[in-house]
Motif scaffolding. Structure first.
Motif, short mmCIF file in Angstrom:
data_model
loop_
_atom_site.label_atom_id
_atom_site.label_comp_id
_atom_site.label_asym_id
_atom_site.label_seq_id
_atom_site.Cartn_x
_atom_site.Cartn_y
_atom_site.Cartn_z
N MET A 1 0.82 -1.20 0.00
CA MET A 1 0.00 0.00 0.00
C MET A 1 0.86 1.26 0.00
O MET A 1 0.59 2.20 -0.73
CB MET A 1 -0.93 -0.06 1.23
CG MET A 1 -1.80 1.13 1.39
SD MET A 1 -3.09 1.11 0.14
CE MET A 1 -4.00 2.51 0.61
N LEU A 2 1.88 1.29 0.84
CA LEU A 2 2.75 2.46 0.96
C LEU A 2 3.52 2.72 -0.33
O LEU A 2 3.60 3.88 -0.76
CB LEU A 2 3.71 2.30 2.14
CG LEU A 2 4.50 3.54 2.53
CD1 LEU A 2 3.55 4.68 2.88
CD2 LEU A 2 5.40 3.24 3.70
N PRO A 3 4.09 1.70 -1.02
CA PRO A 3 4.78 1.98 -2.28
C PRO A 3 3.85 2.58 -3.34
O PRO A 3 4.24 3.46 -4.10
CB PRO A 3 5.32 0.62 -2.72
CG PRO A 3 5.43 -0.18 -1.48
CD PRO A 3 4.30 0.30 -0.60
N ARG A 4 2.61 2.09 -3.40
CA ARG A 4 1.66 2.63 -4.37
C ARG A 4 1.36 4.10 -4.06
O ARG A 4 1.31 4.94 -4.96
CB ARG A 4 0.38 1.81 -4.35
CG ARG A 4 -0.64 2.36 -5.33
CD ARG A 4 -1.91 1.56 -5.34
NE ARG A 4 -1.68 0.36 -6.13
CZ ARG A 4 -2.46 -0.71 -6.10
NH1 ARG A 4 -3.52 -0.73 -5.34
NH2 ARG A 4 -2.19 -1.75 -6.85
N LEU A 5 1.18 4.42 -2.81
CA LEU A 5 0.93 5.80 -2.40
C LEU A 5 2.13 6.68 -2.74
O LEU A 5 1.97 7.82 -3.21
CB LEU A 5 0.63 5.86 -0.89
CG LEU A 5 0.30 7.23 -0.32
CD1 LEU A 5 -0.97 7.78 -0.97
CD2 LEU A 5 0.13 7.15 1.17
N PHE A 6 3.32 6.17 -2.53
CA PHE A 6 4.53 6.91 -2.87
C PHE A 6 4.61 7.18 -4.37
O PHE A 6 4.95 8.28 -4.81
CB PHE A 6 5.77 6.15 -2.41
CG PHE A 6 7.05 6.83 -2.74
CD1 PHE A 6 7.81 6.43 -3.82
CD2 PHE A 6 7.49 7.92 -2.00
CE1 PHE A 6 8.98 7.07 -4.16
CE2 PHE A 6 8.66 8.57 -2.32
CZ PHE A 6 9.41 8.14 -3.41
N LEU A 7 4.28 6.19 -5.19
CA LEU A 7 4.30 6.36 -6.65
C LEU A 7 3.26 7.39 -7.10
O LEU A 7 3.55 8.22 -7.98
CB LEU A 7 4.05 5.03 -7.35
CG LEU A 7 5.20 4.02 -7.29
CD1 LEU A 7 4.78 2.70 -7.91
CD2 LEU A 7 6.42 4.58 -8.01
N VAL A 8 2.09 7.38 -6.51
CA VAL A 8 1.06 8.34 -6.86
C VAL A 8 1.52 9.75 -6.49
O VAL A 8 1.37 10.70 -7.27
CB VAL A 8 -0.28 7.98 -6.20
CG1 VAL A 8 -1.29 9.11 -6.34
CG2 VAL A 8 -0.84 6.69 -6.78
N ALA A 9 2.08 9.89 -5.29
CA ALA A 9 2.56 11.20 -4.85
C ALA A 9 3.70 11.69 -5.74
O ALA A 9 3.77 12.87 -6.09
CB ALA A 9 3.01 11.12 -3.39
N ALA A 10 4.61 10.81 -6.12
CA ALA A 10 5.73 11.19 -6.98
C ALA A 10 5.22 11.60 -8.37
O ALA A 10 5.72 12.58 -8.95
CB ALA A 10 6.73 10.04 -7.09
N ALA A 11 4.25 10.87 -8.90
CA ALA A 11 3.70 11.23 -10.20
C ALA A 11 3.00 12.58 -10.14
O ALA A 11 3.13 13.41 -11.05
CB ALA A 11 2.73 10.15 -10.67
N PHE A 12 2.27 12.83 -9.08
CA PHE A 12 1.59 14.11 -8.91
C PHE A 12 2.61 15.25 -8.82
O PHE A 12 2.47 16.28 -9.48
CB PHE A 12 0.72 14.09 -7.66
CG PHE A 12 0.05 15.39 -7.38
CD1 PHE A 12 0.58 16.26 -6.44
CD2 PHE A 12 -1.09 15.76 -8.06
CE1 PHE A 12 -0.03 17.48 -6.18
CE2 PHE A 12 -1.71 16.98 -7.82
CZ PHE A 12 -1.17 17.83 -6.88
N ALA A 13 3.65 15.06 -8.02
CA ALA A 13 4.68 16.10 -7.86
C ALA A 13 5.40 16.36 -9.18
O ALA A 13 5.69 17.51 -9.53
CB ALA A 13 5.67 15.68 -6.77
N GLY A 14 5.69 15.32 -9.92
CA GLY A 14 6.36 15.49 -11.22
C GLY A 14 5.47 16.23 -12.21
O GLY A 14 5.93 17.12 -12.92
N GLY A 15 4.21 15.90 -12.25
CA GLY A 15 3.28 16.60 -13.13
C GLY A 15 3.12 18.05 -12.75
O GLY A 15 3.06 18.94 -13.60
#
Length: 66
Positions: A1-15
């Motif tokens: 769960m935590l890795p998926r949340l990290f990936l979503v947050a990283a994608a949002f920050a990059g965008g």
């Protein structure tokens, strides 16, 4: 769960960072070329002093022949 949340947050920050970069690039001010031919409402009279002043804008110094 935590890795998926990290990936979503990283994608949002990059965008978000890419969109901010694009905004800065597109935020160029509307600056016209010097001269009466580039004015919307050119003045009736226009002398050399007016021309020099127009060419020096937006510099803070007056024309050298002032």
């Amino acid at each position: 769960m935590l890795p998926r949340l990290f990936l979503v947050a990283a994608a949002f920050a990059g965008g978000w960072a890419l969109s901010r970069r694009a905004e800065r690039r597109d935020a160029t001010p509307d600056v016209r070329d010097a001269g009466t031919s580039q004015m919307r409402n050119p003045p009736q009279t226009w002398d050399q002093q007016d021309e020099r002043s127009d060419e020096s804008f937006p510099a803070s110094d007056p024309p050298g022949t002032y």
